[in-house]
Design a protein around this motif. Structure first.
Motif, PDB file in Angstrom:
ATOM      1  N   PHE A   4       6.372 -13.402   2.259  1.00 46.49           N
ATOM      2  CA  PHE A   4       5.159 -13.686   1.536  1.00 46.49           C
ATOM      3  C   PHE A   4       5.220 -15.112   1.054  1.00 46.49           C
ATOM      4  O   PHE A   4       6.058 -15.875   0.895  1.00 46.49           O
ATOM      5  CB  PHE A   4       5.598 -12.656   0.049  1.00 46.49           C
ATOM      6  CG  PHE A   4       4.853 -13.233  -1.200  1.00 46.49           C
ATOM      7  CD1 PHE A   4       5.043 -14.238  -2.060  1.00 46.49           C
ATOM      8  CD2 PHE A   4       3.401 -12.861  -1.224  1.00 46.49           C
ATOM      9  CE1 PHE A   4       4.320 -14.560  -3.122  1.00 46.49           C
ATOM     10  CE2 PHE A   4       2.702 -12.933  -2.079  1.00 46.49           C
ATOM     11  CZ  PHE A   4       2.935 -13.993  -3.142  1.00 46.49           C
ATOM     12  N   GLU A  28       2.425  -2.893   0.605  1.00 42.47           N
ATOM     13  CA  GLU A  28       1.311  -2.662  -0.386  1.00 42.47           C
ATOM     14  C   GLU A  28      -0.040  -3.111   0.015  1.00 42.47           C
ATOM     15  O   GLU A  28      -1.062  -2.871  -0.401  1.00 42.47           O
ATOM     16  CB  GLU A  28       1.836  -3.325  -1.689  1.00 42.47           C
ATOM     17  CG  GLU A  28       3.058  -3.249  -2.424  1.00 42.47           C
ATOM     18  CD  GLU A  28       2.962  -1.653  -3.129  1.00 42.47           C
ATOM     19  OE1 GLU A  28       1.984  -1.093  -3.223  1.00 42.47           O
ATOM     20  OE2 GLU A  28       3.925  -1.389  -3.729  1.00 42.47           O
ATOM     21  N   THR A  78       1.014  -8.298  -5.127  1.00 43.44           N
ATOM     22  CA  THR A  78       2.313  -7.915  -4.904  1.00 43.44           C
ATOM     23  C   THR A  78       2.941  -8.864  -3.827  1.00 43.44           C
ATOM     24  O   THR A  78       2.162  -9.302  -3.139  1.00 43.44           O
ATOM     25  CB  THR A  78       2.610  -6.460  -4.737  1.00 43.44           C
ATOM     26  OG1 THR A  78       3.876  -6.570  -4.494  1.00 43.44           O
ATOM     27  CG2 THR A  78       1.697  -6.023  -3.602  1.00 43.44           C
ATOM     28  N   GLU A  79       4.024  -8.961  -3.994  1.00 47.80           N
ATOM     29  CA  GLU A  79       4.872  -9.738  -2.907  1.00 47.80           C
ATOM     30  C   GLU A  79       5.227  -8.868  -1.683  1.00 47.80           C
ATOM     31  O   GLU A  79       5.692  -9.574  -0.605  1.00 47.80           O
ATOM     32  CB  GLU A  79       5.700 -10.689  -3.442  1.00 47.80           C
ATOM     33  CG  GLU A  79       5.713 -11.606  -4.471  1.00 47.80           C
ATOM     34  CD  GLU A  79       6.950 -12.142  -4.991  1.00 47.80           C
ATOM     35  OE1 GLU A  79       6.655 -12.803  -6.153  1.00 47.80           O
ATOM     36  OE2 GLU A  79       7.688 -12.325  -4.253  1.00 47.80           O
ATOM     37  N   THR A  80       4.936  -7.393  -1.849  1.00 48.43           N
ATOM     38  CA  THR A  80       5.335  -6.751  -0.722  1.00 48.43           C
ATOM     39  C   THR A  80       4.444  -6.263   0.212  1.00 48.43           C
ATOM     40  O   THR A  80       3.464  -5.704   0.001  1.00 48.43           O
ATOM     41  CB  THR A  80       5.899  -5.255  -1.401  1.00 48.43           C
ATOM     42  OG1 THR A  80       6.725  -5.514  -2.522  1.00 48.43           O
ATOM     43  CG2 THR A  80       6.492  -4.333  -0.516  1.00 48.43           C
TER      44      THR A  80
END
Length: 122
Positions: free
Chosen positions: A47, A108, A103-105
């Motif tokens: 990220f 997602e 989000t950093e995922t």
């Protein structure tokens, strides 16, 4: 057809700057957050930065805070990543992504571009 197309990568010396752009087309991304991730050979996707639909909220990886700035245009079609004080360890393929959450995922995010290569020489 949904498309995210990155541009602006290249070769730059350490300490230099680059501005990456991501153009969204093919559908409306109303309400979507946008993010930049990067990946270098042998490493997992990392990220870098994300911005909310409104542009009022942003997230940054610790490794780029104070050097990189994410932004998006008023029409919400373009997303940018201004990269200053570049380091050799910033070398990677940079991809933009769109998702419904800030989000950093990676999982997602629903839509991804192909990426643009950034190479920082020492």
């Amino acid at each position: 057809q949904v498309q995210l197309v990155e541009s602006g990568g290249g070769l730059v010396q350490a300490g230099g700057s680059l501005r990456l752009s991501c153009a969204a087309s093919g559908r409306t991304f109303s309400g979507y957050a946008m993010a930049w991730f990067r990946q270098s050979p042998g490493k997992e996707r990392e990220f870098v930065a994300a911005i909310s639909w409104s542009g009022l909220l942003t997230k940054y990886a610790d490794s780029v805070k104070g050097r990189f700035t994410i932004s998006r245009d008023v029409a919400k079609i373009m997303v940018y990543l201004q990269m200053n004080s570049l380091k050799p360890e910033d070398t990677a393929v940079y991809c933009c992504a769109a998702g419904t959450r800030l989000t950093e995922t990676p999982a997602e995010y629903n839509y991804w571009g192909q990426g643009t290569q950034v190479t920082v020489s020492s």
